[in-house]
Design an enzyme around this catalytic site. Structure first.
Site, PDB file in Angstrom:
ATOM      1  N   TYR A 203     -13.614   6.898 -13.961  1.00 64.21           N
ATOM      2  CA  TYR A 203     -13.426   5.870 -12.928  1.00 64.21           C
ATOM      3  C   TYR A 203     -13.989   4.526 -13.403  1.00 64.21           C
ATOM      4  O   TYR A 203     -13.282   3.505 -13.427  1.00 64.21           O
ATOM      5  CB  TYR A 203     -14.104   6.303 -11.616  1.00 64.21           C
ATOM      6  CG  TYR A 203     -14.187   5.187 -10.610  1.00 64.21           C
ATOM      7  CD1 TYR A 203     -13.030   4.633 -10.071  1.00 64.21           C
ATOM      8  CD2 TYR A 203     -15.422   4.660 -10.205  1.00 64.21           C
ATOM      9  CE1 TYR A 203     -13.098   3.583  -9.163  1.00 64.21           C
ATOM     10  CE2 TYR A 203     -15.495   3.625  -9.306  1.00 64.21           C
ATOM     11  CZ  TYR A 203     -14.337   3.087  -8.788  1.00 64.21           C
ATOM     12  OH  TYR A 203     -14.406   2.036  -7.902  1.00 64.21           O
TER      13      TYR A 203
ATOM     14  N   ARG B  52     -29.898   2.747  -3.727  1.00 56.44           N
ATOM     15  CA  ARG B  52     -28.641   2.001  -3.814  1.00 56.44           C
ATOM     16  C   ARG B  52     -28.759   0.674  -3.065  1.00 56.44           C
ATOM     17  O   ARG B  52     -29.587   0.516  -2.164  1.00 56.44           O
ATOM     18  CB  ARG B  52     -27.487   2.809  -3.189  1.00 56.44           C
ATOM     19  CG  ARG B  52     -27.112   4.062  -3.948  1.00 56.44           C
ATOM     20  CD  ARG B  52     -26.448   3.733  -5.269  1.00 56.44           C
ATOM     21  NE  ARG B  52     -26.059   4.933  -6.004  1.00 56.44           N
ATOM     22  CZ  ARG B  52     -26.852   5.606  -6.831  1.00 56.44           C
ATOM     23  NH1 ARG B  52     -28.103   5.213  -7.021  1.00 56.44           N
ATOM     24  NH2 ARG B  52     -26.407   6.660  -7.489  1.00 56.44           N
TER      25      ARG B  52
ATOM     26  N   ALA C 191      -6.735   1.640  -6.020  1.00 51.09           N
ATOM     27  CA  ALA C 191      -7.350   2.441  -7.081  1.00 51.09           C
ATOM     28  C   ALA C 191      -7.683   3.823  -6.554  1.00 51.09           C
ATOM     29  O   ALA C 191      -7.924   4.001  -5.357  1.00 51.09           O
ATOM     30  CB  ALA C 191      -8.632   1.792  -7.597  1.00 51.09           C
TER      31      ALA C 191
ATOM     32  N   SER D 225     -10.740   6.205  -6.548  1.00 50.31           N
ATOM     33  CA  SER D 225     -12.122   5.724  -6.651  1.00 50.31           C
ATOM     34  C   SER D 225     -13.193   6.800  -6.467  1.00 50.31           C
ATOM     35  O   SER D 225     -14.314   6.482  -6.093  1.00 50.31           O
ATOM     36  CB  SER D 225     -12.344   4.602  -5.636  1.00 50.31           C
ATOM     37  OG  SER D 225     -12.177   5.106  -4.333  1.00 50.31           O
TER      38      SER D 225
ATOM     39  N   THR E 122     -16.472  -2.581 -10.058  1.00 49.88           N
ATOM     40  CA  THR E 122     -17.479  -1.666  -9.509  1.00 49.88           C
ATOM     41  C   THR E 122     -18.752  -1.658 -10.346  1.00 49.88           C
ATOM     42  O   THR E 122     -18.710  -1.917 -11.557  1.00 49.88           O
ATOM     43  CB  THR E 122     -16.900  -0.230  -9.471  1.00 49.88           C
ATOM     44  OG1 THR E 122     -17.941   0.709  -9.161  1.00 49.88           O
ATOM     45  CG2 THR E 122     -16.318   0.175 -10.818  1.00 49.88           C
TER      46      THR E 122
ATOM     47  N   HIS F 150     -19.110   9.343   0.851  1.00 50.72           N
ATOM     48  CA  HIS F 150     -20.125   8.290   0.878  1.00 50.72           C
ATOM     49  C   HIS F 150     -21.261   8.603   1.846  1.00 50.72           C
ATOM     50  O   HIS F 150     -21.073   9.278   2.858  1.00 50.72           O
ATOM     51  CB  HIS F 150     -19.482   6.945   1.211  1.00 50.72           C
ATOM     52  CG  HIS F 150     -18.574   6.475   0.116  1.00 50.72           C
ATOM     53  ND1 HIS F 150     -17.216   6.380   0.256  1.00 50.72           N
ATOM     54  CD2 HIS F 150     -18.844   6.117  -1.163  1.00 50.72           C
ATOM     55  CE1 HIS F 150     -16.685   5.976  -0.885  1.00 50.72           C
ATOM     56  NE2 HIS F 150     -17.648   5.801  -1.761  1.00 50.72           N
TER      57      HIS F 150
ATOM     58  N   ASP G 111       0.862  -1.192   0.000  1.00 49.90           N
ATOM     59  CA  ASP G 111       0.000   0.000   0.000  1.00 49.90           C
ATOM     60  C   ASP G 111       0.890   1.231   0.000  1.00 49.90           C
ATOM     61  O   ASP G 111       1.908   1.260   0.696  1.00 49.90           O
ATOM     62  CB  ASP G 111      -0.893  -0.008   1.250  1.00 49.90           C
ATOM     63  CG  ASP G 111      -2.143   0.847   1.082  1.00 49.90           C
ATOM     64  OD1 ASP G 111      -3.256   0.295   1.157  1.00 49.90           O
ATOM     65  OD2 ASP G 111      -2.001   2.077   0.886  1.00 49.90           O
TER      66      ASP G 111
ATOM     67  N   LEU H   2      -0.160   4.064   1.071  1.00 47.40           N
ATOM     68  CA  LEU H   2      -0.701   4.849   2.192  1.00 47.40           C
ATOM     69  C   LEU H   2      -1.171   6.236   1.742  1.00 47.40           C
ATOM     70  O   LEU H   2      -1.217   7.165   2.545  1.00 47.40           O
ATOM     71  CB  LEU H   2       0.307   4.950   3.352  1.00 47.40           C
ATOM     72  CG  LEU H   2       0.709   3.606   3.977  1.00 47.40           C
ATOM     73  CD1 LEU H   2       1.705   3.822   5.134  1.00 47.40           C
ATOM     74  CD2 LEU H   2      -0.514   2.836   4.521  1.00 47.40           C
TER      75      LEU H   2
ATOM     76  N   ASP I 244       4.334   1.466  -4.232  1.00 50.52           N
ATOM     77  CA  ASP I 244       3.355   1.963  -5.201  1.00 50.52           C
ATOM     78  C   ASP I 244       3.391   1.098  -6.464  1.00 50.52           C
ATOM     79  O   ASP I 244       4.460   0.689  -6.915  1.00 50.52           O
ATOM     80  CB  ASP I 244       3.758   3.408  -5.558  1.00 50.52           C
ATOM     81  CG  ASP I 244       2.614   4.163  -6.181  1.00 50.52           C
ATOM     82  OD1 ASP I 244       2.227   5.186  -5.612  1.00 50.52           O
ATOM     83  OD2 ASP I 244       2.129   3.730  -7.244  1.00 50.52           O
TER      84      ASP I 244
HETATM   85  N1  UFG Z   1     -25.498  10.952  -1.163  1.00 45.95           N
HETATM   86  C1  UFG Z   1     -26.092  12.022  -0.546  1.00 45.95           C
HETATM   87  N2  UFG Z   1     -25.347  12.741   0.349  1.00 45.95           N
HETATM   88  C2  UFG Z   1     -24.053  12.441   0.638  1.00 45.95           C
HETATM   89  C3  UFG Z   1     -23.447  11.336  -0.001  1.00 45.95           C
HETATM   90  C4  UFG Z   1     -24.205  10.612  -0.904  1.00 45.95           C
HETATM   91  O1  UFG Z   1     -27.259  12.324  -0.783  1.00 45.95           O
HETATM   92  O2  UFG Z   1     -23.436  13.139   1.456  1.00 45.95           O
HETATM   93  C5  UFG Z   1     -26.289  10.130  -2.092  1.00 45.95           C
HETATM   94  C6  UFG Z   1     -25.698  10.076  -3.473  1.00 45.95           C
HETATM   95  O3  UFG Z   1     -26.153  11.153  -4.255  1.00 45.95           O
HETATM   96  C7  UFG Z   1     -26.183   8.714  -3.943  1.00 45.95           C
HETATM   97  C8  UFG Z   1     -26.246   7.880  -2.667  1.00 45.95           C
HETATM   98  O4  UFG Z   1     -26.294   8.818  -1.605  1.00 45.95           O
HETATM   99  O5  UFG Z   1     -27.474   8.842  -4.452  1.00 45.95           O
HETATM  100  C9  UFG Z   1     -25.042   6.981  -2.480  1.00 45.95           C
HETATM  101  O6  UFG Z   1     -23.878   7.761  -2.665  1.00 45.95           O
HETATM  102  P1  UFG Z   1     -22.414   7.230  -2.306  1.00 45.95           P
HETATM  103  O7  UFG Z   1     -21.458   8.332  -2.617  1.00 45.95           O
HETATM  104  O8  UFG Z   1     -22.398   6.678  -0.925  1.00 45.95           O
HETATM  105  O9  UFG Z   1     -22.206   6.002  -3.293  1.00 45.95           O
HETATM  106  P2  UFG Z   1     -22.321   5.961  -4.888  1.00 45.95           P
HETATM  107  O10 UFG Z   1     -23.543   5.151  -5.181  1.00 45.95           O
HETATM  108  O11 UFG Z   1     -22.207   7.282  -5.511  1.00 45.95           O
HETATM  109  O12 UFG Z   1     -20.966   5.234  -5.236  1.00 45.95           O
HETATM  110  C10 UFG Z   1     -20.862   3.883  -5.384  1.00 45.95           C
HETATM  111  C11 UFG Z   1     -19.397   3.479  -5.137  1.00 45.95           C
HETATM  112  C12 UFG Z   1     -18.522   4.062  -6.213  1.00 45.95           C
HETATM  113  C13 UFG Z   1     -19.060   3.731  -7.572  1.00 45.95           C
HETATM  114  C14 UFG Z   1     -20.486   4.196  -7.715  1.00 45.95           C
HETATM  115  C15 UFG Z   1     -21.080   3.805  -9.044  1.00 45.95           C
HETATM  116  O13 UFG Z   1     -18.966   3.947  -3.885  1.00 45.95           O
HETATM  117  O14 UFG Z   1     -17.220   3.515  -6.091  1.00 45.95           O
HETATM  118  O15 UFG Z   1     -21.270   3.575  -6.695  1.00 45.95           O
HETATM  119  O16 UFG Z   1     -22.123   4.672  -9.387  1.00 45.95           O
HETATM  120  F1  UFG Z   1     -18.336   4.337  -8.532  1.00 45.95           F
END
Ligand code: UFG
Length: 324
Positions: free
Chosen positions: A140, A220, A74, A76, A116, A188, A31, A33, A50
């Protein structure tokens, strides 16, 4: 088995390392880091390095005979990938090519790769299986799909056995509370919801409430990080009996809206969670839910956490007292 875990100091990688140790295997972590945490690696040896450093990779493989590699390294962040595409292709595709070359030179012929749901782009079906068209809408997702194609070519040309696991929304933390999700910045949903419950962070925003879903917010499929780790171990076993480059979707098969996640977190934490409604976030598909029938059949994968409350409960334990 002696397993090289690239990116083993990160969120999903560190749960993998713990799972390998608990199952009697010998993980070695590589890693840089950049986003990972030394403390997350626990008792496994950590090599700080790396994938862009070919000489260091060659040295690592020359010094240790690995049975397999699990590759989590990655960049991400979807939004960042749109702004810095070269960095994403360089790191996610170029770095993986360096790893594959080093594996080939060392005669290591098994790889589990972190892919993903972003390879699908805007989904055309309510439940996404492996037959669903791949049409990524950001660098991505495109970088991950490119690696999936490289793995198919590598099987044909060099006999590399591989499994690419397409995660939907990784969530939760090890129930011990020792390791968990710690990103800077945190993008997230579940960590941001729990920070809001703790009165931390910049304030929770719900991105978009005008999608064609039950309450207008995005749907989701949240899958527990330890269930993801279990699938990787099963993928290693699968490759004993199966040649080829395989892909599997990993999710619970059940979707939750952003508002349902906030409500589930309210029940787990016992506190009202402040949030404000904000415009849509660019590039967010309305609904992403996996069919994991293939992983269930071929790998024998059966996620232990299907309840969103149980998943959030483990994340809550971590976010109340993060160790790093
Ligand atoms: N969301 C919010 N507020 C936040 C964060 C997220 O409303 O503070 C919403 C987003 O708009 C989305 C949902 O919550 O509708 C989930 O969002 P995340 O960011 O937690 O996850 P994503 O679905 O965007 O991302 C995931 C993976 C990524 C991948 C993506 C594919 O984490 O690696 O799905 O679309 F690329």
């Amino acid at each position: 088995m002696k397993v090289l875990v690239c990116g083993g100091a990160g969120y999903i990688g560190s749960h993998m390392v713990r799972h390998l140790l608990a199952s009697g295997h010998q993980p070695v972590v590589l890693d840089n880091l950049s986003t990972g945490h030394r403390e997350a690696v626990g008792d496994a040896p950590l090599v700080q390095g790396d994938l862009m450093d070919r000489a260091a990779l060659a040295g690592l493989f020359a010094g240790t005979r690995f049975d397999a590699v699990i590759h989590f390294c990655a960049r991400s962040l979807v939004g960042e990938s749109v702004e810095q595409p070269y960095a994403y292709y360089d790191n996610n595709v170029g770095g993986t090519l360096n790893l594959l070359q080093a594996m080939r030179e060392a005669g290591v012929a098994r790889l589990v790769f972190s892919s993903t749901a972003a390879v699908f782009g805007q989904p055309q079906a309510p439940l996404i299986d492996e037959q669903h068209a791949t049409a990524p809408i950001n660098p991505y997702g495109a970088s991950k799909l490119m690696v999936e194609r490289i793995l198919a070519d590598a099987h044909r040309a060099y006999g590399l056995r591989s499994v690419a696991l397409r995660y939907f929304n990784a969530a939760g933390a090890d129930p011990s509370g020792d390791i968990g999700e710690s990103h800077q910045p945190e993008t997230h949903l579940i960590p941001n919801v729990l920070r809001s419950a703790l009165g931390q962070g910049a304030g929770l925003k719900v991105f978009g409430d005008d999608y064609a879903t039950a309450d207008g917010t995005c749907v989701r499929d949240y899958v527990h990080v330890n269930d993801l780790a279990a699938a990787h171990l099963q993928a290693l076993g699968f490759m004993d009996a199966h040649e080829g480059a395989h892909v599997f979707n990993l999710g619970n098969g059940q979707g939750f809206t952003v508002l349902q996640v906030i409500e589930a977190a309210r029940r787990v934490t016992g506190v009202e969670i402040p949030f404000e409604r904000a415009p849509r976030r660019a590039g967010d598909p309305a609904v992403l839910v996996a069919s994991s029938a293939r992983a269930r059949e071929a790998l024998g994968w059966a996620p232990r956490y299907s309840d969103i409350g149980a998943i959030i409960e483990t994340a809550w334990r971590w976010h109340r007292a993060p160790r790093y």
